[in-house]
Design a protein around this motif. Structure first.
Motif, PDB file in Angstrom:
ATOM      1  N   LEU A  45      37.435  37.084  38.880  1.00 42.42           N
ATOM      2  CA  LEU A  45      35.915  37.554  38.829  1.00 42.42           C
ATOM      3  C   LEU A  45      35.644  37.873  37.367  1.00 42.42           C
ATOM      4  CD1 LEU A  45      33.698  38.636  40.238  1.00 42.42           C
ATOM      5  CD2 LEU A  45      34.726  40.500  41.015  1.00 42.42           C
ATOM      6  N   ASP A  46      34.761  37.441  37.129  1.00 45.65           N
ATOM      7  CA  ASP A  46      34.291  37.660  35.732  1.00 45.65           C
ATOM      8  C   ASP A  46      33.045  38.448  35.588  1.00 45.65           C
ATOM      9  OD1 ASP A  46      33.517  37.762  32.834  1.00 45.65           O
ATOM     10  OD2 ASP A  46      33.317  35.722  32.895  1.00 45.65           O
ATOM     11  N   LEU A  47      32.522  39.543  35.396  1.00 46.95           N
ATOM     12  CA  LEU A  47      31.297  40.291  35.170  1.00 46.95           C
ATOM     13  C   LEU A  47      31.046  40.512  33.822  1.00 46.95           C
ATOM     14  CD1 LEU A  47      28.856  41.728  36.601  1.00 46.95           C
ATOM     15  CD2 LEU A  47      30.322  43.812  36.278  1.00 46.95           C
ATOM     16  N   GLY A  48      30.209  39.453  33.372  1.00 46.72           N
ATOM     17  CA  GLY A  48      29.802  39.546  31.973  1.00 46.72           C
ATOM     18  C   GLY A  48      28.321  40.065  31.779  1.00 46.72           C
ATOM     19  N   THR A  49      27.960  40.004  30.635  1.00 47.54           N
ATOM     20  CA  THR A  49      26.493  40.531  30.199  1.00 47.54           C
ATOM     21  C   THR A  49      25.339  39.855  31.049  1.00 47.54           C
ATOM     22  OG1 THR A  49      27.558  40.959  28.048  1.00 47.54           O
ATOM     23  CG2 THR A  49      24.984  41.014  28.346  1.00 47.54           C
ATOM     24  N   ASN A  50      25.785  38.693  31.010  1.00 44.71           N
ATOM     25  CA  ASN A  50      24.564  37.650  31.884  1.00 44.71           C
ATOM     26  C   ASN A  50      24.882  37.144  33.196  1.00 44.71           C
ATOM     27  OD1 ASN A  50      22.034  36.817  31.542  1.00 44.71           O
ATOM     28  ND2 ASN A  50      22.933  34.570  31.352  1.00 44.71           N
ATOM     29  N   ASN A  51      26.023  36.720  33.323  1.00 47.49           N
ATOM     30  CA  ASN A  51      26.511  36.294  34.629  1.00 47.49           C
ATOM     31  C   ASN A  51      27.691  37.013  35.455  1.00 47.49           C
ATOM     32  OD1 ASN A  51      25.206  33.390  34.587  1.00 47.49           O
ATOM     33  ND2 ASN A  51      25.965  33.629  32.642  1.00 47.49           N
ATOM     34  N   CYS A  52      27.759  36.933  36.787  1.00 45.21           N
ATOM     35  CA  CYS A  52      28.659  37.461  37.582  1.00 45.21           C
ATOM     36  C   CYS A  52      29.311  35.936  38.138  1.00 45.21           C
ATOM     37  CB  CYS A  52      28.084  38.295  38.594  1.00 45.21           C
ATOM     38  SG  CYS A  52      29.603  39.095  39.743  1.00 45.21           S
ATOM     39  N   ARG A  53      30.668  36.027  37.894  1.00 38.86           N
ATOM     40  CA  ARG A  53      31.261  34.595  38.460  1.00 38.86           C
ATOM     41  C   ARG A  53      32.742  34.856  38.973  1.00 38.86           C
ATOM     42  NH1 ARG A  53      30.276  32.930  32.451  1.00 38.86           N
ATOM     43  NH2 ARG A  53      28.491  31.659  32.564  1.00 38.86           N
ATOM     44  N   LEU A  54      32.983  34.067  40.060  1.00 35.81           N
ATOM     45  CA  LEU A  54      34.090  34.134  40.815  1.00 35.81           C
ATOM     46  C   LEU A  54      34.893  32.935  40.795  1.00 35.81           C
ATOM     47  CD1 LEU A  54      35.952  35.950  43.071  1.00 35.81           C
ATOM     48  CD2 LEU A  54      34.298  35.378  44.597  1.00 35.81           C
ATOM     49  N   LEU A  55      35.914  32.729  40.838  1.00 34.14           N
ATOM     50  CA  LEU A  55      36.503  31.396  41.218  1.00 34.14           C
ATOM     51  C   LEU A  55      37.866  31.656  42.234  1.00 34.14           C
ATOM     52  CD1 LEU A  55      36.207  28.630  40.184  1.00 34.14           C
ATOM     53  CD2 LEU A  55      38.020  29.046  38.578  1.00 34.14           C
ATOM     54  N   ILE A  56      37.958  31.158  43.267  1.00 35.76           N
ATOM     55  CA  ILE A  56      39.215  31.260  44.148  1.00 35.76           C
ATOM     56  C   ILE A  56      39.679  29.913  44.091  1.00 35.76           C
ATOM     57  CG2 ILE A  56      39.897  31.718  46.417  1.00 35.76           C
ATOM     58  CD1 ILE A  56      37.597  33.493  46.849  1.00 35.76           C
ATOM     59  N   ALA A  57      41.331  30.079  43.791  1.00 34.32           N
ATOM     60  CA  ALA A  57      41.874  28.787  43.868  1.00 34.32           C
ATOM     61  C   ALA A  57      43.596  28.924  44.327  1.00 34.32           C
ATOM     62  CB  ALA A  57      41.858  28.183  42.348  1.00 34.32           C
ATOM     63  N   ARG A  58      43.873  27.774  44.435  1.00 34.80           N
ATOM     64  CA  ARG A  58      45.399  27.738  45.101  1.00 34.80           C
ATOM     65  C   ARG A  58      46.315  27.105  44.002  1.00 34.80           C
ATOM     66  NH1 ARG A  58      46.362  28.612  50.154  1.00 34.80           N
ATOM     67  NH2 ARG A  58      44.459  27.802  51.039  1.00 34.80           N
ATOM     68  N   PRO A  59      47.461  27.443  43.641  1.00 31.12           N
ATOM     69  CA  PRO A  59      48.326  26.614  42.498  1.00 31.12           C
ATOM     70  C   PRO A  59      48.555  25.304  42.993  1.00 31.12           C
ATOM     71  CG  PRO A  59      49.202  28.675  43.190  1.00 31.12           C
ATOM     72  CD  PRO A  59      48.031  28.567  44.160  1.00 31.12           C
ATOM     73  N   ALA A  60      48.584  24.360  41.971  1.00 33.73           N
ATOM     74  CA  ALA A  60      48.648  22.816  42.253  1.00 33.73           C
ATOM     75  C   ALA A  60      49.988  22.452  41.270  1.00 33.73           C
ATOM     76  CB  ALA A  60      47.332  22.192  42.300  1.00 33.73           C
ATOM     77  N   ARG A  61      50.512  21.181  41.436  1.00 38.65           N
ATOM     78  CA  ARG A  61      51.391  20.772  40.519  1.00 38.65           C
ATOM     79  C   ARG A  61      50.730  20.679  38.997  1.00 38.65           C
ATOM     80  NH1 ARG A  61      52.441  16.671  42.958  1.00 38.65           N
ATOM     81  NH2 ARG A  61      54.120  16.922  44.031  1.00 38.65           N
ATOM     82  N   ASP A  62      49.561  20.415  38.890  1.00 41.72           N
ATOM     83  CA  ASP A  62      48.525  20.045  37.593  1.00 41.72           C
ATOM     84  C   ASP A  62      47.989  21.244  37.297  1.00 41.72           C
ATOM     85  OD1 ASP A  62      47.011  19.681  39.401  1.00 41.72           O
ATOM     86  OD2 ASP A  62      46.137  17.847  38.686  1.00 41.72           O
ATOM     87  N   GLY A  63      48.057  22.422  37.838  1.00 41.34           N
ATOM     88  CA  GLY A  63      47.417  23.687  37.495  1.00 41.34           C
ATOM     89  C   GLY A  63      46.856  24.302  38.868  1.00 41.34           C
ATOM     90  N   PHE A  64      45.855  24.127  39.086  1.00 35.49           N
ATOM     91  CA  PHE A  64      45.256  24.638  40.281  1.00 35.49           C
ATOM     92  C   PHE A  64      44.049  23.762  41.068  1.00 35.49           C
ATOM     93  CE2 PHE A  64      43.176  27.318  37.006  1.00 35.49           C
ATOM     94  CZ  PHE A  64      41.565  26.778  37.503  1.00 35.49           C
TER      95      PHE A  64
END
Length: 370
Positions: A45-64
């Motif tokens: 979760l990234d609360l910035g000056t302009n945006n609030c962003r969320l990313l939910i992910a699961r590990p995978a072989r090449d990253g997530f």
């Protein structure tokens, strides 16, 4: 504002491994463990000056593999440069978005130990930033950590590593935020890119747009002067760069390139490609020339506020900010001349995920008994 999934304008869905933008490279573990069960979910979760962003992910072989994403423009830093405090209305907008993020995290079952939640420039700068973070903790259960500029810069680099040209001698990663711009210079040393230095310029799209309001009913000459004033303002901030000027020659000679991450560059890319709707798989990883960026900025000026708001790659929430972002990129390209810039629809959140997944893969040392 309505709830949305990750909006186009620079809000990353994942890091792309080459097919559909649904996976991120970074050496994370395989998609299933030895027991055959799926690995646990992680959240950033990234609360910035302009945006609030969320990313939910699961590990995978090449990253997530991305499971869920969310982005909302909250303009938390609106008016901050004038008052030194977070505005009440801005805090309400951000709080509402964070409530939605907390609900998504709970609904997906992300454990608190695997949720990395950070706040950046607005909360760093504001006198009442820590108080707002505490209010969020008490009201939503989300524990946001205010990170310093160097950590923010390093996370942005982490999220963009696989976009570096292996043949380049140096790379400059430019992360344009709402209240600040983080720049990280990396130089190839012994076959790997090593951080040469970094700086945080206290200018972002929100602060620059507030300093230089767009003139109403202006002539083309007036618009040019307005845009140039923004470029010069950012250029003065860049003149304080701590990097050895000799490295600039590597850029001027064409042996280095820029990587732009954030809506400042993805918006230019969408305009450059004349996209009717934003398509991340076409934007993330795109190579643009300096001339391409300048032509896209010219087109944005010709469109005017209403025309920019009607563009699907920009929208009404960013119509008054996108040219400030273009001016920041142009100032960087003047200071560190490079004909090539690679567009990154990824950044801090991806860096958070990759960093945490890598940490959790490391075997824990057992204490020796005496």
């Amino acid at each position: 504002m309505p709830e949305t999934d990750d909006a186009p304008r620079g809000a990353s869905r994942s890091q792309r491994s080459g097919s559909g933008g649904q996976r991120a490279r970074g050496g994370a573990s395989d998609g299933t463990g030895a027991s055959g069960r799926e690995p646990p979910l992680y959240g950033a979760l990234d609360l910035g000056t302009n945006n609030c962003r969320l990313l939910i992910a699961r590990p995978a072989r090449d990253g997530f593999r991305v499971v869920d994403s969310f982005s909302r423009i909250v303009r938390l830093g609106e008016g901050l440069s004038r008052t030194g405090r977070l505005d009440d209305a801005a805090m309400e907008r951000a709080y509402e978005a964070l409530v939605l993020c907390g609900e998504r995290v709970a609904r997906k079952g992300v454990e608190s130990v695997r949720l990395m939640a950070v706040a950046t420039q607005a909360c760093r700068q504001a006198e009442n930033g820590p108080a707002f973070i505490e209010r969020v903790r008490q009201g939503t259960g989300l524990r946001l950590r205010i990170i310093d500029p160097i950590e923010e810069a390093k996370l942005a680099v982490e999220g963009c590593l696989n976009l570096f040209d292996d043949k380049a001698e140096a790379v400059l990663v430019v992360d344009v935020g709402g209240g600040s711009t983080e720049l990280s210079w990396l130089k190839r040393t012994d076959g790997a890119f090593v951080l040469e230095g970094w700086m945080s310029a206290p200018i972002g799209v929100v602060t620059l747009a507030e300093r230089h309001p767009e003139p109403v009913g202006a002539t083309p000459e007036t618009l040019d002067a307005w845009y140039e004033a923004m470029v010069v303002d950012m250029g003065e901030a860049l003149s304080k760069s701590p990097i050895d000027p000799a490295l600039r020659e590597v850029f001027a000679a064409g042996r280095a390139h820029l990587v732009g991450t954030s809506g400042a560059i993805t918006s230019l890319a969408g305009i450059h490609l004349s996209l009717r709707r934003y398509q991340r798989n076409l934007v993330d990883g795109l190579w643009m020339t300096r001339g391409d960026c300048e032509k896209a900025a010219d087109r944005l000026m010709q469109l005017g506020p209403d025309g920019r708001a009607a563009e699907s790659c920009i929208g009404p929430d960013r119509a008054d900010l996108v040219l400030a972002g273009a001016a920041i990129m142009e100032a960087v390209q003047r200071a560190w001349p490079s004909e090539r810039v690679r567009v990154a629809d990824r950044g801090l959140r991806e860096g958070l995920l990759l960093q945490k997944m890598r940490e959790d893969r490391r075997p824990r040392r057992r204490r020796r008994r005496r």
